[in-house]
Design a protein around this motif. Structure first.
Motif, PDB file in Angstrom:
ATOM      1  N   PHE A  45       0.843  -1.179   0.000  1.00 47.71           N
ATOM      2  CA  PHE A  45       0.000   0.000   0.000  1.00 47.71           C
ATOM      3  C   PHE A  45       0.888   1.242   0.000  1.00 47.71           C
ATOM      4  CE2 PHE A  45      -4.277  -1.707   0.844  1.00 47.71           C
ATOM      5  CZ  PHE A  45      -3.944  -3.033   1.067  1.00 47.71           C
ATOM      6  N   GLN A  74       0.937   5.551   0.754  1.00 42.40           N
ATOM      7  CA  GLN A  74       0.285   6.753   1.268  1.00 42.40           C
ATOM      8  C   GLN A  74       1.106   7.971   0.901  1.00 42.40           C
ATOM      9  OE1 GLN A  74      -0.723   6.702   5.456  1.00 42.40           O
ATOM     10  NE2 GLN A  74      -2.369   8.183   5.097  1.00 42.40           N
ATOM     11  N   GLU A 131      -5.078   9.382   1.262  1.00 43.31           N
ATOM     12  CA  GLU A 131      -5.362   8.133   1.956  1.00 43.31           C
ATOM     13  C   GLU A 131      -4.382   7.042   1.512  1.00 43.31           C
ATOM     14  OE1 GLU A 131     -10.213   8.697   2.535  1.00 43.31           O
ATOM     15  OE2 GLU A 131      -9.422   7.097   1.271  1.00 43.31           O
ATOM     16  N   ASP A 148      -3.635   3.773  -0.141  1.00 43.20           N
ATOM     17  CA  ASP A 148      -4.263   2.999  -1.212  1.00 43.20           C
ATOM     18  C   ASP A 148      -3.413   1.801  -1.587  1.00 43.20           C
ATOM     19  OD1 ASP A 148      -5.487   5.960  -2.910  1.00 43.20           O
ATOM     20  OD2 ASP A 148      -6.514   4.598  -1.527  1.00 43.20           O
ATOM     21  N   GLN A 156      -2.891  -1.826  -8.957  1.00 42.17           N
ATOM     22  CA  GLN A 156      -3.593  -0.575  -9.216  1.00 42.17           C
ATOM     23  C   GLN A 156      -3.303  -0.169 -10.661  1.00 42.17           C
ATOM     24  OE1 GLN A 156      -2.275   3.676  -8.153  1.00 42.17           O
ATOM     25  NE2 GLN A 156      -3.199   2.934  -6.265  1.00 42.17           N
ATOM     26  N   THR A 189      -8.279  -3.419  -0.015  1.00 45.24           N
ATOM     27  CA  THR A 189      -8.424  -2.155   0.714  1.00 45.24           C
ATOM     28  C   THR A 189      -7.633  -2.240   2.005  1.00 45.24           C
ATOM     29  OG1 THR A 189     -10.363  -2.819   1.978  1.00 45.24           O
ATOM     30  CG2 THR A 189     -10.760  -1.841  -0.196  1.00 45.24           C
TER      31      THR A 189
END
Length: 125
Positions: free
Chosen positions: A36, A38, A43, A45, A60, A108
């Motif tokens: 992830f 940031q 936020e 992601d 992504q 998530t």
């Protein structure tokens, strides 16, 4: 499970970095793993996710074709190879783990139970 990420740094646009995340404390192959990101003021992601083997991965859209997630269950490690880096890839990168795969392949941050400390990636233009 405890997670320790490393490999961040400062790189020029177009360059490459490889992040590593070593897991300990439990059987690594029982966990799906995610990376992830940031960015400042944004936020956290998902960047990429990988299920229990190297067969099923998720990316992504913004990193497809540039980043590759992989895992070595024998070394309890998940990797994120980042090529053709762009300034918008800048942020703190976190690895995360969960025993349950995300429903509908929707990765998530709320769906991940275990987190390592982040590693900073800065891409200069």
């Amino acid at each position: 499970v405890q997670l320790q990420a490393s490999g961040g740094g400062l790189v020029q646009a177009g360059g490459s970095l490889r992040l590593s995340c070593v897991a300990s404390g439990d059987t690594f192959s029982n966990y799906v793993m995610g990376w992830f990101r940031q960015a400042p003021g944004k936020e956290r992601d998902v960047v990429a996710g990988i299920k229990w083997s190297n067969v099923s991965t998720y990316y992504q859209d913004s990193v497809k074709g540039r980043f590759t997630i992989s895992r070595d269950n024998a070394k309890n490690t998940v990797y994120l190879q980042m090529n053709s880096l762009k300034p918008e890839d800048t942020g703190v990168y976190y690895c995360a783990a969960d025993r349950v795969a995300p429903y509908g392949n929707r990765w998530t941050s709320n769906g991940m139970d275990y987190w390592g400390k982040g590693t900073q990636v800065t891409v200069s233009s």
